[in-house]
Write an enzyme that holds these catalytic residues in place. Structure first.
Site, PDB file in Angstrom:
ATOM      1  N   HIS A  77       0.837  -1.215   0.000  1.00 50.09           N
ATOM      2  CA  HIS A  77       0.000   0.000   0.000  1.00 50.09           C
ATOM      3  C   HIS A  77       0.864   1.254   0.000  1.00 50.09           C
ATOM      4  O   HIS A  77       0.479   2.272  -0.562  1.00 50.09           O
ATOM      5  CB  HIS A  77      -0.971  -0.004   1.196  1.00 50.09           C
ATOM      6  CG  HIS A  77      -0.309  -0.018   2.537  1.00 50.09           C
ATOM      7  ND1 HIS A  77       0.466  -1.077   2.978  1.00 50.09           N
ATOM      8  CD2 HIS A  77      -0.282   0.900   3.521  1.00 50.09           C
ATOM      9  CE1 HIS A  77       0.919  -0.798   4.192  1.00 50.09           C
ATOM     10  NE2 HIS A  77       0.487   0.389   4.543  1.00 50.09           N
ATOM     11  N   ILE A  78       2.060   1.143   0.622  1.00 53.57           N
ATOM     12  CA  ILE A  78       2.982   2.291   0.644  1.00 53.57           C
ATOM     13  C   ILE A  78       3.874   2.271  -0.603  1.00 53.57           C
ATOM     14  O   ILE A  78       3.970   3.257  -1.335  1.00 53.57           O
ATOM     15  CB  ILE A  78       3.897   2.254   1.899  1.00 53.57           C
ATOM     16  CG1 ILE A  78       3.067   2.210   3.173  1.00 53.57           C
ATOM     17  CG2 ILE A  78       4.885   3.418   1.882  1.00 53.57           C
ATOM     18  CD1 ILE A  78       2.361   3.480   3.540  1.00 53.57           C
TER      19      ILE A  78
END
Ligand SMILES: Cc1cc2nc3c(=O)[nH]c(=O)nc-3n(C[C@H](O)[C@H](O)[C@H](O)COP(=O)(O)O)c2cc1C
Length: 224
Positions: A77-78
């Protein structure tokens, strides 16, 4: 790599709309006309609409479905949202619009939307009676207020009910034009101030050339 494709890194989120079956068509067009590199995140429901192994054949890397990521890309997600030049959700269900509008992060795609350092492009696709619900319209309004971009929907034929039905969703041709628009607007915002702050200087070789008047051929050199 030298290429004329405008987007260097496109992150594509796919949620569980029946329109996910059109993904091969989208990916073919995106790869041909828009993005140099594409990475794909799919929700659990999306993987039941179209197999990730089919999607995989259209992109260079495995499809991401797990919040925990892979050995090569942990915390996707990052990592993926930092990597992306543009992040688009196509198709976007009523469910993912609701999660994004309310900051709910309970799977990889919704967490990536929340973690994204930049606004996201949503291509909603659903049955007209879902789309018309006040709850959906409130969420769309909220997403626009938060700076996200929503692709226009068109009437399309859907087969969700086992018979031909009317559906609403983006279509590849118009979706692509809008992705171009969002990317160009973002690049303009990023580079415009810097570009106009620096006085343009003509390259030395060009400076020495005589100016041509539009439509008129240069006078022939005099001969003895
Ligand atoms: C065959 C089928 C088609 C569906 N198509 C849509 C759709 O086009 N749009 C939508 O918002 N939901 C649709 N749904 C409902 C979503 O799959 C459901 O709300 C799901 O929870 C969405 O999960 P996701 O947003 O995490 O992918 C469909 C469900 C089924 C069974």
């Amino acid at each position: 790599m030298i290429t004329s494709l405008p987007c260097e890194r496109l992150l594509l989120g796919v949620s569980g709309s029946i329109h996910a079956v059109h993904l091969p068509q989208y990916l073919t067009q995106l790869r041909r006309e828009f993005a140099q590199e594409i990475r794909v995140i799919m929700t659990d429901t999306a993987t039941r609409m179209i197999s990730p192994s089919i999607v995989r054949t259209y992109v260079e890397e495995p499809v991401f479905t797990d919040l925990m990521g892979t050995d090569a890309i942990p915390s996707p997600h990052i990592r993926l949202t930092r990597w992306a030049q543009l992040f688009a959700i196509l198709p976007a269900t009523a469910g993912i619009l609701a999660k994004a509008a309310h900051g709910i992060a309970d799977d990889l795609l919704s967490t990536a939307i929340l973690a994204s350092p930049q606004p996201v492009v949503f291509g909603p696709a659903m049955n007209p009676s879902m789309w018309e619900k006040p709850a959906v319209q409130r969420n769309v309004e909220q997403l626009r207020k938060d700076g996200h971009y929503l692709l226009p929907m068109q009437e399309i034929t859907s087969v969700t009910t086992g018979e031909f039905d009317t559906g609403l969703g983006p279509v590849p041709e118009t979706a692509l034009t809008h992705l171009w628009h969002v990317l160009m607007r973002r690049m303009r915002n990023e580079y415009w101030e810097e570009a106009i702050a620096t006085p343009a200087a003509a390259p030395a070789a060009v400076k020495s050339l005589p100016l041509l008047t539009a439509g008129r051929a240069p006078a022939p050199a005099a001969t003895e």
